[in-house]
Structure formats: structure tokens, C-alpha cells
Design an enzyme around this catalytic site. Structure first.
Site, PDB file in Angstrom:
ATOM      1  N   LYS A   1       0.833  -1.199   0.000  1.00  0.00           N
ATOM      2  CA  LYS A   1       0.000   0.000   0.000  1.00  0.00           C
ATOM      3  C   LYS A   1       0.876   1.260   0.000  1.00  0.00           C
ATOM      4  CE  LYS A   1      -1.791   1.675   4.053  1.00  0.00           C
ATOM      5  NZ  LYS A   1      -1.488   3.105   4.238  1.00  0.00           N
TER       6      LYS A   1
ATOM      7  N   ARG B   1      -4.622  10.870   4.310  1.00  0.00           N
ATOM      8  CA  ARG B   1      -3.548  11.850   4.450  1.00  0.00           C
ATOM      9  C   ARG B   1      -2.476  11.686   3.385  1.00  0.00           C
ATOM     10  NH1 ARG B   1      -2.926  14.383   9.078  1.00  0.00           N
ATOM     11  NH2 ARG B   1      -0.712  14.410   8.657  1.00  0.00           N
TER      12      ARG B   1
ATOM     13  N   ARG C   1       0.243  14.157  13.287  1.00  0.00           N
ATOM     14  CA  ARG C   1       0.806  13.912  11.947  1.00  0.00           C
ATOM     15  C   ARG C   1       0.989  15.201  11.152  1.00  0.00           C
ATOM     16  NH1 ARG C   1      -1.269   8.235   9.519  1.00  0.00           N
ATOM     17  NH2 ARG C   1       0.688   8.347   8.416  1.00  0.00           N
TER      18      ARG C   1
ATOM     19  N   ILE D   1       2.976  18.152   8.815  1.00  0.00           N
ATOM     20  CA  ILE D   1       3.787  18.056   7.590  1.00  0.00           C
ATOM     21  C   ILE D   1       4.829  19.185   7.544  1.00  0.00           C
ATOM     22  CG2 ILE D   1       2.082  16.770   6.203  1.00  0.00           C
ATOM     23  CD1 ILE D   1       1.546  19.439   4.731  1.00  0.00           C
ATOM     24  N   ASP D   2       5.217  19.652   8.768  1.00  0.00           N
ATOM     25  CA  ASP D   2       6.173  20.759   8.818  1.00  0.00           C
ATOM     26  C   ASP D   2       7.518  20.400   8.171  1.00  0.00           C
ATOM     27  OD1 ASP D   2       6.260  18.955  11.003  1.00  0.00           O
ATOM     28  OD2 ASP D   2       7.610  20.299  12.076  1.00  0.00           O
TER      29      ASP D   2
ATOM     30  N   VAL E   1       7.156   6.413  17.121  1.00  0.00           N
ATOM     31  CA  VAL E   1       6.917   7.071  15.829  1.00  0.00           C
ATOM     32  C   VAL E   1       5.671   7.954  15.857  1.00  0.00           C
ATOM     33  CG1 VAL E   1       6.604   6.718  13.343  1.00  0.00           C
ATOM     34  CG2 VAL E   1       8.137   5.208  14.627  1.00  0.00           C
TER      35      VAL E   1
HETATM   36  C1  UD1 Z   1       4.193   6.504   6.578  1.00  0.00           C
HETATM   37  C2  UD1 Z   1       3.264   5.341   6.324  1.00  0.00           C
HETATM   38  C3  UD1 Z   1       2.697   4.809   7.627  1.00  0.00           C
HETATM   39  C4  UD1 Z   1       3.810   4.480   8.593  1.00  0.00           C
HETATM   40  C5  UD1 Z   1       4.757   5.676   8.754  1.00  0.00           C
HETATM   41  C6  UD1 Z   1       5.972   5.355   9.610  1.00  0.00           C
HETATM   42  C7  UD1 Z   1       2.322   5.838   4.164  1.00  0.00           C
HETATM   43  C8  UD1 Z   1       1.117   6.167   3.369  1.00  0.00           C
HETATM   44  N1  UD1 Z   1       2.172   5.772   5.477  1.00  0.00           N
HETATM   45  O1  UD1 Z   1       3.406   7.561   7.145  1.00  0.00           O
HETATM   46  O2  UD1 Z   1       1.946   3.632   7.335  1.00  0.00           O
HETATM   47  O3  UD1 Z   1       3.261   4.154   9.843  1.00  0.00           O
HETATM   48  O4  UD1 Z   1       5.232   6.097   7.472  1.00  0.00           O
HETATM   49  O5  UD1 Z   1       6.644   4.264   9.124  1.00  0.00           O
HETATM   50  O6  UD1 Z   1       3.388   5.597   3.620  1.00  0.00           O
HETATM   51  N2  UD1 Z   1       6.132  14.113  11.324  1.00  0.00           N
HETATM   52  C9  UD1 Z   1       6.224  15.445  11.685  1.00  0.00           C
HETATM   53  N3  UD1 Z   1       6.353  16.368  10.688  1.00  0.00           N
HETATM   54  C10 UD1 Z   1       6.405  16.015   9.365  1.00  0.00           C
HETATM   55  C11 UD1 Z   1       6.310  14.652   9.015  1.00  0.00           C
HETATM   56  C12 UD1 Z   1       6.173  13.716  10.020  1.00  0.00           C
HETATM   57  O7  UD1 Z   1       6.185  15.800  12.858  1.00  0.00           O
HETATM   58  O8  UD1 Z   1       6.525  16.896   8.510  1.00  0.00           O
HETATM   59  C13 UD1 Z   1       5.979  13.115  12.396  1.00  0.00           C
HETATM   60  C14 UD1 Z   1       4.622  12.398  12.295  1.00  0.00           C
HETATM   61  O9  UD1 Z   1       3.619  13.127  12.987  1.00  0.00           O
HETATM   62  C15 UD1 Z   1       4.931  11.084  12.947  1.00  0.00           C
HETATM   63  C16 UD1 Z   1       6.385  10.832  12.557  1.00  0.00           C
HETATM   64  O10 UD1 Z   1       6.920  12.085  12.179  1.00  0.00           O
HETATM   65  O11 UD1 Z   1       4.839  11.182  14.337  1.00  0.00           O
HETATM   66  C17 UD1 Z   1       6.565   9.833  11.423  1.00  0.00           C
HETATM   67  O12 UD1 Z   1       5.847  10.247  10.319  1.00  0.00           O
HETATM   68  P1  UD1 Z   1       6.227   9.795   8.825  1.00  0.00           P
HETATM   69  O13 UD1 Z   1       7.424   8.915   8.820  1.00  0.00           O
HETATM   70  O14 UD1 Z   1       6.266  11.020   7.991  1.00  0.00           O
HETATM   71  O15 UD1 Z   1       4.956   8.907   8.455  1.00  0.00           O
HETATM   72  P2  UD1 Z   1       4.002   9.050   7.226  1.00  0.00           P
HETATM   73  O16 UD1 Z   1       4.782   9.309   5.981  1.00  0.00           O
HETATM   74  O17 UD1 Z   1       2.867   9.954   7.566  1.00  0.00           O
END
Ligand code: UD1
Length: 430
Positions: free
Chosen positions: A22, A93, A122, A124-125, A328
């Protein structure tokens, strides 16, 4: 309301083939925007998140043909919009993955700000900060993020504060055609990122080091469409491996690379689970009690947060106590309260779950808290005493194709059903 009903105690054994990942398919679909023309993706899972990404692409002007359930032909020639509305981002998302490819192709994008979701804030900063370093300017109004590149895109070194999967992917997709060299330091290393970089390289990009903490992207001219096969889903595979470990009789899981579950398999071996690895398959069984083992989720190659819930179900039946630490996401223990309804003994302290193993679970009515938590409840039902009824199963459909049918093929007594739900009246209705 549609539910999944499970009768515990049936032998669950046999072979199961997993679909494409996925988390890879969604990003590969988004990336087709960056290469105008018809890209063919094979081994795409038929799940609702993929359907949502299809809607996002169609909204942007792409045409999609589905061949034999698992092959998508995505024609991005006429993509002429760059806006992704809130109704789609709110459904999924990962719709924000179009930000990078839209910036790469058009130098601009409008994407609705994702709200909070049930596994945490979650943010996206990191996506925004990284893209700003490459020359993207952002303006936020009326709930939308407007990205523009008045001076074009240029390579830069970006150090991520956390190895975010989504930020790494958006930065890779945005920078493939930027001027010069982009370096992502502390990049996420998940196999799905390697799959994305492989496809982009097939399209003519020059991405080096994907799968390591430092990814280097050398900007190129145009990208061209390709045919690409999605990597096997390590999390779907892990879910069936956890099911074999829970129920005991052998289950062989095919269609993925066991190296993508390295730490999970090592931890499961410590838990007393027997594991036989092949090149593209794993067989698991268990003939002794589960040994409690502490788990800490971390970015790849650490223990995946997407396997935390399924492992919590397993550990709730171990002979003793252990701690699961979620590093995470800040709010990913909602499964615990549902498992407690089934007799589990789990206490949450911040980002730790203290699990005291119990002798057995009892079937109950429960609700899927999220995608992986939903699957973990179906698993719990397989070994619980009596019937378990799992509600909110749309979460499960987001990421598992034919989950119920695959479990039935393994011998489980599990089915879809509908139950009457009494709506709470507005005002008195005595
Ligand atoms: C992706 C996966 C998800 C998986 C996760 C971690 C997809 C569609 N989803 O989610 O299934 O559980 O990786 O392996 O691929 N964060 C920030 N700021 C940001 C980006 C992230 O604070 O700009 C934080 C998030 O809130 C979270 C952590 O970083 O607590 C990890 O997020 P991230 O690795 O980005 O996960 P996703 O890409 O959302």
C-alpha cells in the site's frame, strides 16, 4: 453496520500470497504525475486507499484504466490541475504525496492542509521546511497550502529532524528535476522509498543512496513513463506472520522480501516463534508459550510502527510481562482499550504500553481503532473464546485486500455480517 465476525478456536493454517505494498503503490501513483504519458503499475493492491489516490489523480486530470484488478494504466498526459481538495485529503492523508510531483511538473501545487488523524497530529512541517530549502514558497489560506516556485527549484542539502517517510518521499519527488544536486540527510530508509526511487530512476531520474540515510538527487530534464511492479507488502506479510505465530499451526506467507521484516522476524524468534525463511516467503508456527519481549518502534530498519498493534495482540497472551514503546506516532495505542474488552491486561503510560500476558481472550464486540488495530482485533478474535464482532471495518479495507477471504482460505471461521445499530435520538425519545 457492516462488521467482521470471528469464531475463535478454529485451526488456521496454509499458504497466503500478499499483494503489493500500500505505502509504495500510493506514492508510485502520485509520482506518475511527474512523467507525462502512460505509466503502467503492476501488483497494485485493490484497497480503498488506492481508490482514493485514484480519485486524487483523476481530479488533477489523469485517466486511469484498471486491468485485471491489480494493474493500473495511468495516463498523466492531460493533467492540467494542481489542486487536491480537503474532502480527499481528509479521507487519506497520503494524498499529500502529490505535492512533490506537482511541484516538479508545474512548479506549483495547492493541497488541503491535513487535519489531525486518529493516530496523532501527523504534521507536515518537515515536508514544508525541506521544500522551502529547494526554493518553494508557501502560503496558507482557507485551509489550503499554496506552493509556488517563482525562482525555480534548486538543489540544496536538507537535514530532516526525524527520518519521516512522507517528507523524504515528497522531497525526492519534488527535486528530481531541480537545478543541481539535492541531498537529503537523515532520510527515511523504508523499502517503499527504495521502490519509489527505483521507479523514478527507471523514468530517467538520477537518485543515489535510497535506502540509506543520505539520498542524493541529481536534477535531470524530462522524466518518461515506464512499466513498474510494486514491491510486496511487508506489513500485510507481517500481519499473516503474526497470525501464524498467534494461532500456532504453520502459515506460509509468500510474495514479499523477508529482509524487509528483518527485525520483526528476529523479535518474533525471541518470542518463541519458529520461523523458516525462503527468498520470497516465510513459514511460521509455534509449539510453545509466547515469551514476553520488549518492543520499541522506530523508523526502518527498526521495528515498524505498522506492526505494533498485531504484536500487541500476540504479547497480550505471552507468559509474563513486557513493555511496548511507540516512538513514531504519539497516539497509537487505541487498540489497547479494545483488547482490554476482550480480557487483555494492558496499561498505557505515555508512549509505553505495559502488557501483562493473560491465559486467554474472550470474544467481545469491539471497534477497529485504525487500520492495523482493526487487523489486530480480527487476529485476537481467531484465538478468543466464542464470537468477536469487529466494527468500523472501513479502516481494515484501507490497507488489506480480501482480508476476510484470505483468512477463510486458511481455515478461519470469519465472515462479513451486518448488525443493527440503534441511533442515539436527538432530544428525548422516551
Ligand atoms: C508513513 C506510512 C505509515 C507508517 C509511517 C511510519 C504511508 C502512506 N504511510 O506515514 O503507514 O506508519 O510512514 O513508518 O506511507 N512528522 C512530523 N512532521 C512532518 C512529518 C512527520 O512531525 O513533517 C511526524 C509524524 O507526525 C509522525 C512521525 O513524524 O509522528 C513519522 O511520520 P512519517 O514517517 O512522515 O509517516 P508518514 O509518511 O505519515
Amino acid at each position: 453496520m457492516e462488521v467482521i465476525q470471528v469464531l475463535g478456536g478454529r485451526p488456521v493454517t496454509g499458504e497466503v500470497l500478499v499483494e503489493g505494498a500500500k505505502n509504495s503503490a500510493l506514492k508510485l501513483m502520485a509520482a506518475t504525475i511527474a512523467a507525462p504519458g502512460v505509466t503502467t503499475l503492476k501488483n497494485v493492491p485493490d484497497i480503498s486507499d488506492v481508490h482514493v489516490m485514484g480519485k486524487v489523480l483523476k481530479r488533477l486530470g489523469a485517466k486511469i484504466e484498471v486491468v485485471n484488478k491489480h494493474e493500473l494504466r495511468i495516463d498523466t498526459t492531460d493533467v492540467d490541475k494542481w489542486e487536491t481538495p480537503y474532502e480527499l485529503v481528509a479521507q487519506m492523508r497520503a494524498s499529500t504525496a502529490v505535492l512533490g510531483p506537482l511541484i516538479s511538473r508545474f512548479g506549483k501545487a495547492v493541497v488541503a492542509m491535513p487535519g489531525g488523524c486518529n493516530i496523532g497530529e501527523r504534521k507536515i512541517d518537515m515536508h514544508i521546511l525541506g521544500l522551502e530549502a529547494l526554493g518553494v514558497e508557501f502560503k496558507v489560506d482557507h485551509g489550503n497550502i499554496h506552493a509556488s516556485t517563482p525562482n525555480g527549484l534548486h538543489g540544496e542539502t536538507v537535514t530532516l529532524a526525524f527520518a519521516s517517510v512522507g517528507a523524504t518521499e515528497n522531497l525526492i519527488m519534488a527535486s528530481v528535476r531541480a537545478r543541481g544536486v539535492t541531498v537529503i540527510d537523515n532520510a527515511a530508509r523504508e523499502p517503499e522509498i527504495v521502490d519509489l526511487a527505483n521507479m523514478l530512476n527507471e523514468m530517467g531520474a538520477d537518485i543515489r543512496g535510497a535506502g540509506t540515510p543520505v539520498v542524493e538527487i541529481h536534477g535531470v530534464g524530462e522524466l518518461h513513463p515506464v512499466t513498474h511492479t510494486v514491491v510486496g507488502d511487508r506489513i500485510e506479510a507481517g500481519t499473516f506472520i503474526a497470525t501464524g505465530a498467534l494461532c500456532g499451526a504453520p502459515i506460509t506467507v509468500r510474495g514479499f522480501d523477508p529482509l524487509h521484516l528483518g527485525l520483526v522476524l528476529r523479535k518474533y524468534a525471541q518470542m518463541g516463534i519458529s520461523i523458516e525463511r525462503g527468498e520470497r516467503e516465510v513459514t511460521v508456527w509455534r509449539d510453545r508459550p509466547l515469551v514476553p519481549t520488549d518492543i520499541q518502534t522506530l523508523p526502518f530498519p527498526g521495528f515498524p510502527t505498522d506492526m505494533q498493534a498485531q504484536t500487541m495482540t500476540l504479547l497480550s497472551l505471552a507468559k509474563g510481562s513486557c513493555i511496548i514503546t511507540e516512538n513514531v506516532f504519539e497516539n497509537r495505542f487505541m487498540l489497547a482499550s479494545e483488547l482490554r474488552r476482550m480480557g487483555a491486561d494492558i496499561t498505557i503510560e505515555g508512549h509505553h504500553a505495559i502488557v501483562h500476558g493473560v491465559d486467554g481472550l474472550s470474544g467481545a464486540q469491539v471497534k477497529s481503532p485504525d487500520l492495523r488495530g482493526g487487523a489486530a482485533l480480527v487476529m485476537a478474535g481467531l484465538v478468543a473464546d466464542g464470537y468477536t464482532t469487529i466494527g468500523d471495518i472501513h479502516h481494515i479495507r484501507r490497507g488489506y485486500e480480501d482480508f476476510v477471504e484470505k483468512l477463510q482460505a486458511l481455515g478461519a471461521d470469519v465472515r462479513y455480517n451486518t448488525v443493527e445499530v440503534e441511533e442515539a435520538p436527538l432530544g428525548w425519545d422516551l
